[in-house]
Design a protein around this motif. Structure first.
Motif, short mmCIF file in Angstrom:
data_model
loop_
_atom_site.label_atom_id
_atom_site.label_comp_id
_atom_site.label_asym_id
_atom_site.label_seq_id
_atom_site.Cartn_x
_atom_site.Cartn_y
_atom_site.Cartn_z
N PHE A 163 0.83 -1.21 0.00
CA PHE A 163 0.00 0.00 0.00
C PHE A 163 0.86 1.26 0.00
O PHE A 163 1.80 1.37 0.78
N THR A 164 0.55 2.19 -0.88
CA THR A 164 1.28 3.45 -0.96
C THR A 164 0.53 4.53 -0.18
O THR A 164 -0.49 5.03 -0.64
N ALA A 165 1.05 4.89 1.00
CA ALA A 165 0.40 5.92 1.81
C ALA A 165 0.81 7.31 1.35
O ALA A 165 0.02 8.25 1.41
N LEU A 166 2.06 7.43 0.88
CA LEU A 166 2.56 8.71 0.34
C LEU A 166 3.29 8.41 -0.94
O LEU A 166 4.14 7.53 -0.99
N ASP A 167 2.97 9.19 -1.98
CA ASP A 167 3.46 8.88 -3.32
C ASP A 167 4.27 10.06 -3.86
O ASP A 167 3.71 11.00 -4.40
N ASP A 168 5.58 10.02 -3.64
CA ASP A 168 6.50 10.99 -4.24
C ASP A 168 6.12 12.44 -3.92
O ASP A 168 5.89 13.26 -4.82
#
Ligand code: ADP
Ligand code: ADP
Length: 225
Positions: A16-21
């Motif tokens: 799961f990506t909680a924060l993406d770049d």
């Protein structure tokens, strides 16, 4: 340079990506709000800045320093998080004195600093009470006093007024604004309440689905062109 420089930061929990770049610069003395719906990554970003969580990719610099692995209490950061409850077995004064004790401040100096901090949040008469004897709003004021007693260069707040009714929230918003002016420190404030963000902030970072969609003043973001 920036007080906080977040550069290409991602945070993964398993798949799961909680924060993406995410990238963002917060200037010294600025009041920055993180605004966005529940689950959009605001608290994750704050936890990364505080050093409570490790990032998965990218870099965060505070002033000239990469956050690396400096323990949270060694950094010059105050935090008012909802889960950072007061110590129930300590008086109001002892709660506020705690971070000063951790930093080894001598007793006389500590007492003076605690008195001043309690004055700032208008709780000097409650110094010898216990948290359970205070209302929710008073307890949040103590948490605020504890977070600013060592004049942190950076104060991080996560929905500190979220549990309070509207009237009390408005009173404390004004107090937080005044304290920001007095301290001159950088403030980062997480909220899902647009009105609150508009009242408090110099600039607002709008979060959605793990990304920052917009950054600007309330005027930039919410005034029709
Ligand atoms: P916000 O503060 O905007 O409500 P969060 O930063 O708390 O959002 O959460 C962003 C996303 O990351 C959410 O979907 C949340 O469920 C997820 N998340 C946060 N912490 C964890 C964790 N420890 N393990 C797994 N997922 C997490
Ligand atoms: P750790 O046990 O993770 O090393 P610390 O030594 O920094 O944490 O602090 C011990 C406890 O004191 C923390 O769990 C936290 O609840 C509390 N604490 C420390 N500093 C503060 C602060 N500035 N504001 C609120 N609570 C604090």
């Amino acid at each position: 340079g920036a007080a906080i420089d977040i550069a290409g930061v991602s945070k993964f929990y398993g798949n799961f990506t909680a924060l993406d770049d995410v990238s963002l610069r917060v200037e010294p003395g600025e009041f920055m709000s993180f605004l966005g719906p529940s689950g959009s990554g605001k608290t994750t970003t704050l936890n990364l800045i505080a050093g409570f969580t490790d990032l998965s990719a990218g870099e965060i610099r505070l002033g000239e320093q990469s956050i690396g692995h400096v323990p949270a209490h060694k950094r010059n950061i105050g935090v008012v998080f909802q889960h950072y409850a007061l110590f129930p077995h300590m008086t109001v004064a002892a709660n506020v004195a705690y971070p000063l004790k951790q930093r080894g401040m001598p007793k006389a100096e500590r007492t003076r600093a605690v008195d001043q901090a309690l004055q700032k949040v208008q709780l000097e008469k409650f110094a010898h009470r216990y948290p359970s004897e205070l209302s929710g709003g008073q307890q949040q004021r103590v948490a605020l006093a504890r977070a600013m007693v060592f004049t942190p260069s950076l104060l991080l707040m996560d929905e500190p007024l979220g549990a309070l009714d509207k009237k009390l929230r408005e009173v404390l918003q004004l107090e937080i604004k005044r304290i920001h002016r007095e301290l001159g420190s950088t403030f980062v404030y997480v909220t899902h309440d647009q009105e609150e963000a508009l009242v408090l902030s110099d600039r607002i970072a709008v979060f959605n689905k793990g990304r920052i969609e917009q950054v600007g003043t309330g005027h930039d973001l919410y005034t029709a062109p």
